[in-house]
Structure formats: structure tokens, C-alpha cells
Design an enzyme around this catalytic site. Structure first.
Site, PDB file in Angstrom:
ATOM      1  N   ASN A 152       1.314  -1.136   0.200  1.00 60.26           N
ATOM      2  CA  ASN A 152      -0.114  -0.151   0.004  1.00 60.26           C
ATOM      3  C   ASN A 152       0.934   1.866   0.049  1.00 60.26           C
ATOM      4  OD1 ASN A 152       0.030  -1.513   2.668  1.00 60.26           O
ATOM      5  ND2 ASN A 152       0.150   0.629   3.388  1.00 60.26           N
ATOM      6  N   HIS A 202     -13.295  -1.074   0.452  1.00 59.43           N
ATOM      7  CA  HIS A 202     -13.686   2.050   0.087  1.00 59.43           C
ATOM      8  C   HIS A 202     -11.599   1.673  -0.586  1.00 59.43           C
ATOM      9  CE1 HIS A 202     -10.916   2.585   3.368  1.00 59.43           C
ATOM     10  NE2 HIS A 202     -10.617   1.158   4.413  1.00 59.43           N
ATOM     11  N   CYS A 326       4.975  11.844  11.511  1.00 56.23           N
ATOM     12  CA  CYS A 326       3.935  12.320  12.331  1.00 56.23           C
ATOM     13  C   CYS A 326       2.619  11.672  11.911  1.00 56.23           C
ATOM     14  CB  CYS A 326       4.250  14.034  11.868  1.00 56.23           C
ATOM     15  SG  CYS A 326       5.701  14.494  11.873  1.00 56.23           S
TER      16      CYS A 326
HETATM   17  C1  PLP Z   1      -6.258  -0.481   3.687  1.00 57.56           C
HETATM   18  C2  PLP Z   1      -5.758  -1.905   3.556  1.00 57.56           C
HETATM   19  C3  PLP Z   1      -6.208  -2.593   4.847  1.00 57.56           C
HETATM   20  C4  PLP Z   1      -7.522  -2.650   5.450  1.00 57.56           C
HETATM   21  O1  PLP Z   1      -8.610  -2.377   5.814  1.00 57.56           O
HETATM   22  P1  PLP Z   1     -10.042  -2.108   5.649  1.00 57.56           P
HETATM   23  O2  PLP Z   1     -10.839  -2.147   4.974  1.00 57.56           O
HETATM   24  O3  PLP Z   1      -9.614   0.056   6.317  1.00 57.56           O
HETATM   25  O4  PLP Z   1      -9.570  -2.148   7.081  1.00 57.56           O
HETATM   26  C5  PLP Z   1      -5.247  -3.685   4.507  1.00 57.56           C
HETATM   27  N1  PLP Z   1      -4.326  -3.772   3.760  1.00 57.56           N
HETATM   28  C6  PLP Z   1      -3.636  -3.102   2.640  1.00 57.56           C
HETATM   29  C7  PLP Z   1      -2.796  -3.020   2.174  1.00 57.56           C
HETATM   30  C8  PLP Z   1      -4.704  -1.656   2.841  1.00 57.56           C
HETATM   31  O5  PLP Z   1      -4.385  -1.229   1.747  1.00 57.56           O
END
Ligand code: PLP
Length: 389
Positions: A152, A202, A326
Site C-alpha cells: 500500500n 473502500h 507524524c
Molecule cells: C487499507 C488496507 C487494509 C485495511 O483495510 P480496511 O478495510 O481499511 O480495514 C489492509 N491491508 C492493506 C494492504 C490496505 O491497504
């Protein structure tokens, strides 16, 4: 300042209009509890099973292998804790990586406190694991390998099919956190020999608070949430039908549009990256140059703080993020940037711009025009900045 240019799609995405439209009737018109046997309940049940088909089709799975959850974090918890518990008799060793999302890393820490042993694989300077390290880490008591599909922060795509093959040969379950990859990279759970896979609504144009986990049939997983018999007793609780309908639609759209989206995003991403690297001295790209998410640009600038960059960008109406301390609410910079070998000061000066279909070429032009003077100004103000001359 109102956000004019949103470049933080790895953090969350707006709900797509087509998705919203599909969801709305399920709040007020078809509000039935899917367990009921009357008309509107049957509508909910129908919508639930349609969404299950849509999600399954998006990853080459069977509908019976999809379970809806409340998001990526829950799916990750379910995969790790559920497998750890179900396979306790077979072993207590889990292999993951140092660059996972905290939903994986903090779950692993919890498991370590409860009698499990976890190996955290290193990554190379591009953020990829080495398959030889993986093979060397496998023990007779290894029950699960969990490696994210794509990171991510730096966007690096891991060698998923190769990992799947290694896991399958050894009879070890393979889970992948595909929250960032879903809808952006082709996924086929059979070809890639994936046993468990997490996704989140999301991150691909569905609402927050909805996710799913794929569990290959025959794989043993203990449930986390007890209660009613929903999701075949794997995940109790009255189903979030609007969220589920939205996730199904978002997956269907993203997968259908994937080739086109990928091409368009990669073009914008590469123009953004090369524009930054060419026009800003002492800058570097973080993550793999080609095996990376189509919309991910992550760069580091020496001699400045990511946080101050974000504030100035926000003042210009640009939403972005950073691996600086931060933003993460802790003193240490991003664990991912440290894992690819960045020293603390370079990790602090990082900027992540993540694009999606709502970004335009004009957005890229704007950032490429504003960013070089912004970085120069910060360097002039910084006591470290003079080294940049
Ligand atoms: C955003 C994310 C999550 C968490 O997902 P949520 O629906 O916000 O709990 C887990 N793993 C990765 C790689 C993410 O980018």
C-alpha cells in the site's frame, strides 16, 4: 482549503456513482433481514448472493468460497487468527513479511504472545521478497504463509504465483492481502494457487466498512465472530446488505475495466514519476520501477520533512500522504521504507501520490508545476537544506 486534487486513493476512494446508485434502494426499499422468508427479505438474500457471485467472478473463485466481512482488517485477522487456531494441532509457525499492513503485523504480534512463532521476511531494495528466503524459512510446523499481493505504500507487486506454488508443494496454506491489488491487478486464485485472500470495499469505489475474504473450499479456518448462522456460520451478524451490494458492483466494474484503467493510470503514474525525478534534485523513487501498482508514485526528497510537504500541498488543494513519522502517529518513519533500506532521514522525506480513474492529466500537470518550487522552498527553510546546494 478544499481538496481539488485527490491523490490519496491508497488510503481510501470515493464511492463510485454507479455503486451508490445500486446501493441506495437497499437502505429504504429493500431493507429486509436476509434471514427472513417474506418478500423484502428475499430481495436482500437475492442481492447478497448476487454480490457473492460478482466478487467470486472477479478472482476466479466459486461463490461458496466468498465470505463478507467488515473490511480488509477483519479479513486479515480472520485469515491469520482463524487459520492459526484451526491448524494448531499441525503446527505453530507462520511466515509473513516486514512490509505488511498493520492489520497483518499487529495480528502476528498478538499470535506471538499466544504461543505462535512468526518469521518476518526481509525484502530487497525494491520491496520484493526473495523466494530463496521464503524456502529457507519453511519448517515442518509451518502452517501459513501470508504475503501481501501489492504494497500500500510503495506499490510493489510481490511474486504471488511463485509463492503460491512453493506453499502448495509443501502443503502450507497461502494467504494474500489483496486489498490494494483488487481491481488494479489481475487476480486468479487457482492459477496463483492462493488459499485465502482479503479485499476491502473502500479501496475500490465501494463504501467503508465492507470487505470480503476468499477461503478455498476445504481450507480449515475458525470463525472470529460468533452469533447467528450468517455467512455459513463463518461470520455472524446481520449482513450489511448495502455494503455488500456495493462491493459486488465495485468488483464487477473494476475487473471489467481493468485493462483500460491500468493502461491509463500507468501512463499518468509514469509521467508523474519521471517529471518529479527529472525536475527535483536529490529525489528517488521508492518501490519497484515496473512491478508496481498502476496508480502508485512514492518518492523521497532529501533534506525535508514529509509532513511539511503535505501541509503545503494541502494549502494548494492537493491531498497526498507520506511515510514520515507524524502522519503515522508514531516516532518512527514507515516500517516499509525502513525495510527497503532507506535511512530514517530519507524515509521522513517521502511523498506518496496514489492515482485512480478520477484523476486527470491536468492533475498531473498541476503537481508537476507546483512540487519543484515547493520542495526548493522547504529546503531553503530547512537547516538540513543547505546541504542540497
Ligand atoms: C487499507 C488496507 C487494509 C485495511 O483495510 P480496511 O478495510 O481499511 O480495514 C489492509 N491491508 C492493506 C494492504 C490496505 O491497504
Amino acid at each position: 482549503m478544499k481538496t481539488k486534487i485527490y491523490m490519496d486513493h491508497a488510503a481510501t476512494t470515493p464511492v463510485r456513482p454507479e455503486v451508490l446508485q445500486e446501493i441506495l434502494p437497499y437502505f429504504t426499499e429493500y431493507y429486509g433481514n436476509a434471514s427472513g422468508i417474506y418478500g423484502i427479505a428475499k430481495e436482500s438474500k437475492k442481492a447478497l448472493e448476487k454480490a457473492r457471485e460478482q466478487v467470486a467472478a472477479g478472482i476466479g473463485a466459486k461463490a461458496s468460497e466468498i465470505y463478507f466481512t467488515a473490511g480488509g482488517s477483519e479479513s486479515d485477522n480472520m485469515a491469520l487468527r482463524g487459520v492459526a487456531q484451526a491448524r494448531r494441532q499441525k503446527g505453530n509457525h507462520i511466515i509473513t513479511t516486514k512490509i505488511e499492513h498493520h492489520a497483518i503485523l499487529h495480528t502476528c504480534e498478538y499470535l506471538e504472545k499466544n504461543g505462535y512463532d512468526v518469521t518476518y521476511l526481509d525484502v530487497d531494495t525494491d520491496g520484493k521478497i526473495r523466494l530463496d528466503d521464503l524456502k529457507a524459512a519453511i519448517r515442518p510446523e509451518t502452517i501459513l504463509i501470508s504475503v501481501m499481493f501489492a504494497n500500500n505504500e510503495i506499490g510493489t507487486i510481490e511474486p504471488i504465483a511463485e509463492i503460491g506454488q512453493i506453499a502448495r508443494e509443501k502443503g502450507i496454506y497461502f494467504h494474500t492481502d489483496a486489498v490494494q491489488a483488487m481491481g488494479h491487478v489481475e487476480i486468479d486464485v487457482d492459477k496463483m494457487q492462493i488459499d485465502l485472500l482479503s479485499i476491502s470495499g473502500h479501496k475500490l469505489g465501494a463504501p467503508k466498512g465492507i470487505g470480503a475474504i476468499y477461503i478455498r473450499s476445504g481450507i480449515q479456518v475458525s470463525p472470529l465472530i460468533f452469533g447467528g448462522a450468517q455467512e455459513r456460520k463463518m461470520r455472524a451478524g446481520t449482513e450489511n446488505i448495502p455494503g455488500i451490494v456495493g462491493l459486488g458492483k465495485a468488483v464487477e466494474l473494476a475487473v471489467a475495466e481493468l485493462p483500460e484503467t491500468k493502461e491509463r493510470l500507468e501512463k499518468m503514474r509514469d509521467r508523474l514519476i519521471s517529471g518529479i525525478l527529472e525536475n527535483i534534485p536529490h529525489s528517488r523513487l521508492n518501490g519497484h520501477p515496473t512491478d508496481r501498482l498502476p496508480g502508485n508514485c512514492n518518492v523521497s526528497f532529501e533534506f525535508i520533512e514529509g509532513e511539511s510537504m503535505l501541509l503545503l500541498l494541502d494549502a494548494l488543494g492537493v491531498a497526498a500522504s507520506s511515510g514520515s513519522a507524524c502522519t503515522s502517529g508514531s516516532l518512527d518513519p514507515s516500517h516499509v521504507l525502513l525495510a527497503i533500506g532507506l535511512p530514517h532521514e530519507k524515509a521522513h522525506g517521502s511523498l506518496r501520490l496514489t492515482l485512480d480513474m478520477d484523476n486527470t492529466e491536468e492533475d498531473i500537470d498541476f503537481v508537476l508545476e507546483k512540487l519543484p518550487p515547493l520542495v526548493a522552498r522547504l529546503r531553503e527553510m530547512s537547516p538540513l537544506g543547505h546541504d542540497a546546494e
